[in-house]
Design a protein around this motif. Structure first.
Motif, mmCIF file in Angstrom:
data_model
loop_
_atom_site.group_PDB
_atom_site.id
_atom_site.type_symbol
_atom_site.label_atom_id
_atom_site.label_comp_id
_atom_site.label_asym_id
_atom_site.label_seq_id
_atom_site.Cartn_x
_atom_site.Cartn_y
_atom_site.Cartn_z
ATOM 1 N N ALA A 173 0.862 -1.184 0.000
ATOM 2 C CA ALA A 173 0.000 0.000 0.000
ATOM 3 C C ALA A 173 0.897 1.232 0.000
ATOM 4 O O ALA A 173 2.070 1.159 0.381
ATOM 5 C CB ALA A 173 -0.924 -0.005 1.219
ATOM 6 N N PRO A 174 0.379 2.380 -0.411
ATOM 7 C CA PRO A 174 1.205 3.600 -0.437
ATOM 8 C C PRO A 174 1.519 4.087 0.965
ATOM 9 O O PRO A 174 0.765 3.864 1.919
ATOM 10 C CB PRO A 174 0.327 4.602 -1.193
ATOM 11 C CG PRO A 174 -1.068 4.110 -1.003
ATOM 12 C CD PRO A 174 -0.973 2.613 -0.941
ATOM 13 N N GLY A 175 2.651 4.772 1.103
ATOM 14 C CA GLY A 175 3.031 5.313 2.396
ATOM 15 C C GLY A 175 4.439 5.854 2.394
ATOM 16 O O GLY A 175 5.036 6.074 1.336
ATOM 17 N N THR A 176 4.983 6.038 3.590
ATOM 18 C CA THR A 176 6.333 6.564 3.773
ATOM 19 C C THR A 176 7.186 5.535 4.507
ATOM 20 O O THR A 176 6.771 5.004 5.547
ATOM 21 C CB THR A 176 6.309 7.866 4.589
ATOM 22 O OG1 THR A 176 5.503 8.833 3.915
ATOM 23 C CG2 THR A 176 7.711 8.426 4.765
ATOM 24 N N VAL A 177 8.368 5.256 3.971
ATOM 25 C CA VAL A 177 9.290 4.329 4.621
ATOM 26 C C VAL A 177 9.803 4.968 5.910
ATOM 27 O O VAL A 177 10.290 6.106 5.901
ATOM 28 C CB VAL A 177 10.477 3.989 3.688
ATOM 29 C CG1 VAL A 177 11.489 3.100 4.416
ATOM 30 C CG2 VAL A 177 9.974 3.305 2.420
ATOM 31 N N THR A 178 9.649 4.252 7.016
ATOM 32 C CA THR A 178 10.116 4.777 8.311
ATOM 33 C C THR A 178 11.359 4.053 8.811
ATOM 34 O O THR A 178 12.064 4.573 9.678
ATOM 35 C CB THR A 178 9.015 4.661 9.380
ATOM 36 O OG1 THR A 178 8.609 3.283 9.493
ATOM 37 C CG2 THR A 178 7.814 5.513 9.013
ATOM 38 N N ALA A 179 11.651 2.867 8.281
ATOM 39 C CA ALA A 179 12.846 2.126 8.698
ATOM 40 C C ALA A 179 13.212 1.122 7.619
ATOM 41 O O ALA A 179 12.333 0.620 6.896
ATOM 42 C CB ALA A 179 12.605 1.402 10.027
ATOM 43 N N SER A 180 14.494 0.834 7.510
ATOM 44 C CA SER A 180 14.957 -0.203 6.595
ATOM 45 C C SER A 180 16.287 -0.740 7.112
ATOM 46 O O SER A 180 17.010 -0.055 7.838
ATOM 47 C CB SER A 180 15.118 0.331 5.163
ATOM 48 O OG SER A 180 16.154 1.295 5.091
ATOM 49 N N ARG A 181 16.582 -1.968 6.742
ATOM 50 C CA ARG A 181 17.854 -2.574 7.134
ATOM 51 C C ARG A 181 18.298 -3.499 6.014
ATOM 52 O O ARG A 181 17.490 -4.192 5.398
ATOM 53 C CB ARG A 181 17.712 -3.370 8.440
ATOM 54 C CG ARG A 181 19.021 -4.076 8.867
ATOM 55 C CD ARG A 181 18.939 -4.647 10.278
ATOM 56 N NE ARG A 181 17.868 -5.627 10.413
ATOM 57 C CZ ARG A 181 17.464 -6.102 11.590
ATOM 58 N NH1 ARG A 181 18.015 -5.667 12.718
ATOM 59 N NH2 ARG A 181 16.484 -6.990 11.637
ATOM 60 N N ASP A 182 19.601 -3.499 5.759
ATOM 61 C CA ASP A 182 20.186 -4.377 4.754
ATOM 62 C C ASP A 182 21.528 -4.861 5.288
ATOM 63 O O ASP A 182 22.009 -4.382 6.322
ATOM 64 C CB ASP A 182 20.361 -3.636 3.420
ATOM 65 C CG ASP A 182 20.407 -4.579 2.228
ATOM 66 O OD1 ASP A 182 20.582 -5.794 2.437
ATOM 67 O OD2 ASP A 182 20.276 -4.098 1.090
ATOM 68 N N GLY A 183 22.123 -5.828 4.589
ATOM 69 C CA GLY A 183 23.434 -6.316 4.983
ATOM 70 C C GLY A 183 23.426 -7.573 5.826
ATOM 71 O O GLY A 183 24.485 -8.150 6.093
ATOM 72 N N GLU A 184 22.227 -8.026 6.264
ATOM 73 C CA GLU A 184 22.159 -9.282 7.001
ATOM 74 C C GLU A 184 22.308 -10.436 6.007
ATOM 75 O O GLU A 184 21.658 -10.461 4.967
ATOM 76 C CB GLU A 184 20.824 -9.412 7.737
ATOM 77 C CG GLU A 184 20.606 -8.374 8.819
ATOM 78 C CD GLU A 184 21.563 -8.559 9.990
ATOM 79 O OE1 GLU A 184 21.958 -9.708 10.254
ATOM 80 O OE2 GLU A 184 21.912 -7.549 10.631
ATOM 81 N N PRO A 185 23.168 -11.419 6.324
ATOM 82 C CA PRO A 185 23.404 -12.504 5.372
ATOM 83 C C PRO A 185 22.198 -13.420 5.223
ATOM 84 O O PRO A 185 21.398 -13.577 6.160
ATOM 85 C CB PRO A 185 24.593 -13.258 5.979
ATOM 86 C CG PRO A 185 24.547 -12.933 7.430
ATOM 87 C CD PRO A 185 24.008 -11.541 7.528
ATOM 88 N N ASP A 186 22.058 -14.013 4.057
ATOM 89 C CA ASP A 186 21.014 -15.004 3.824
ATOM 90 C C ASP A 186 21.466 -16.365 4.346
ATOM 91 O O ASP A 186 22.616 -16.765 4.143
ATOM 92 C CB ASP A 186 20.706 -15.120 2.323
ATOM 93 C CG ASP A 186 19.990 -13.897 1.780
ATOM 94 O OD1 ASP A 186 18.868 -13.629 2.246
ATOM 95 O OD2 ASP A 186 20.556 -13.208 0.904
ATOM 96 N N GLY A 187 20.554 -17.073 5.009
ATOM 97 C CA GLY A 187 20.816 -18.456 5.401
ATOM 98 C C GLY A 187 21.494 -18.646 6.738
ATOM 99 O O GLY A 187 21.791 -19.776 7.111
ATOM 100 N N ASP A 188 21.731 -17.577 7.498
ATOM 101 C CA ASP A 188 22.403 -17.721 8.788
ATOM 102 C C ASP A 188 21.622 -18.629 9.739
ATOM 103 O O ASP A 188 22.177 -19.564 10.324
ATOM 104 C CB ASP A 188 22.586 -16.346 9.447
ATOM 105 C CG ASP A 188 23.989 -15.802 9.252
ATOM 106 O OD1 ASP A 188 24.709 -16.334 8.380
ATOM 107 O OD2 ASP A 188 24.370 -14.850 9.957
ATOM 108 N N PHE A 189 20.332 -18.358 9.911
ATOM 109 C CA PHE A 189 19.526 -19.134 10.856
ATOM 110 C C PHE A 189 19.413 -20.585 10.407
ATOM 111 O O PHE A 189 19.510 -21.512 11.220
ATOM 112 C CB PHE A 189 18.137 -18.513 11.005
ATOM 113 C CG PHE A 189 17.262 -19.219 12.003
ATOM 114 C CD1 PHE A 189 17.495 -19.081 13.368
ATOM 115 C CD2 PHE A 189 16.208 -20.014 11.580
ATOM 116 C CE1 PHE A 189 16.686 -19.745 14.290
ATOM 117 C CE2 PHE A 189 15.392 -20.662 12.497
ATOM 118 C CZ PHE A 189 15.633 -20.528 13.861
#
Length: 321
Positions: A85-101
């Motif tokens: 839906a439309p809106g404003t991004v209030t937070a984002s995060r990147d750089g976490e590796p895939d498959g760790d868990f």
């Protein structure tokens, strides 16, 4: 619970589009074909599990909707995560590796993995988790329209399979977009859902089926490894297999193979325990010393529950030589 029900009743009574977000599909995929809903929000207030359709396609305390990809190769090919839906991004995060868990690493405090939070106004927010490392394309302050690409489906954070976990909240309280009134009984009224087009409910399904000379390794099936569609006429056996999700004890996977000159093979595998993912196969022996009739073959997999078909898939193969 009563307070949330009252707040939602007022919000849902507002003019269309004034306050309550109407959600679009948050993945660039064909639901039921190239992606599927693995888990719905858990509506049971105690230790049990109940989804909006009175089923158990969830787990205790699950607060969102899991839109999953069928294989790791589908994730590697890239599937976009979209703003619902439309809106404003209030937070984002990147750089976490895939498959760790999935590899056994601790992810405390990083359960969402790579993610995005969007404010839709009037106290409504949506959160997108487990995006692929390096794929997040938005930052706090960005205005987004419904359908804006946020990143790609990944395997970051507390995730054991490639999927997007979407959570909807109103004033900080989780809301089930399939049944926004927490006091509503199940099965929920589809007309009350917060989706633009409510996704059809499916408690279990088939992800793939194949035909080969030997039974493939389960890890290969889950990865979506490429396989041959043309098989030799002198093969001593052909292995027919099916792969799917959400089965319960007592379900049946019915496998059939039909081909030239009236050839037919059928096998039913009864599921003996609940499984989030399952894989079953059956072997058909060479029908005559002359080999398999050459030409086109149709493989069919049907998933049955209490005698009723939940899902079905077909695939075409050829036997030559």
């Amino acid at each position: 619970m009563r307070r949330l029900a009252a707040v939602l009743a007022l919000a849902l009574a507002a003019p269309a589009g004034a306050q309550v977000p109407r959600l679009a599909l948050p993945l660039a995929c064909a639901l039921g074909e190239t992606c599927y809903i693995r888990h719905y929000p858990d509506r049971d207030p105690g230790a049990g599990v109940r989804d909006h359709a009175c089923g158990t396609a969830s787990y205790d305390g699950h607060d969102g909707t899991d839109f999953a990809l069928p294989t790791l190769s589908a994730m590697a090919a890239g599937v976009s995560v979209l703003a619902a839906a439309p809106g404003t991004v209030t937070a984002s995060r990147d750089g976490e590796p895939d498959g760790d868990f999935a590899a056994g690493a601790a992810v405390a405090g990083r359960e969402c993995g790579n993610g995005v939070m969007i404010d839709h106004g009037a106290g409504w927010q949506s959160q997108y988790c487990h995006l692929a490392s390096g794929s997040v394309m938005v930052a706090p302050g960005d205005r987004v329209a419904a359908g804006t690409t946020l990143g790609r489906v990944g395997l970051s954070g507390k995730s054991e399979f490639p999927h997007l976990h979407l959570t909807l909240r109103h004033n900080g309280v989780t809301v089930d977009p399939f049944a926004p009134d927490p006091a509503a009984t199940c099965p929920a009224d589809a007309a009350a859902a917060l989706w633009q087009l409510p996704p059809p409910y499916q408690p279990a399904g088939l992800l793939d089926l194949g035909l080969g000379l030997t039974a493939p390794e389960y890890a290969s099936v889950k990865a979506g490894a490429a396989r041959a569609n043309v098989l030799p006429a002198k093969a001593p056996q052909l292995i027919l297999w099916g792969y799917g999700w959400g089965v319960r004890e007592g379900d049946v996977l019915a496998l059939t193979l039909t081909g030239p000159k009236g050839y037919s093979f059928a096998h039913e595998a009864r599921i003996t325990r609940d499984q989030a993912l399952f894989y079953r196969y059956a072997g058909a022996r060479i029908p005559s010393p002359a080999g398999w009739p050459q030409g086109s073959y149709t493989a069919t997999a049907r998933l049955l529950r209490a005698g009723s078909e939940i899902d079905a898939r077909q695939a075409q193969f050829r036997v030559e030589g």
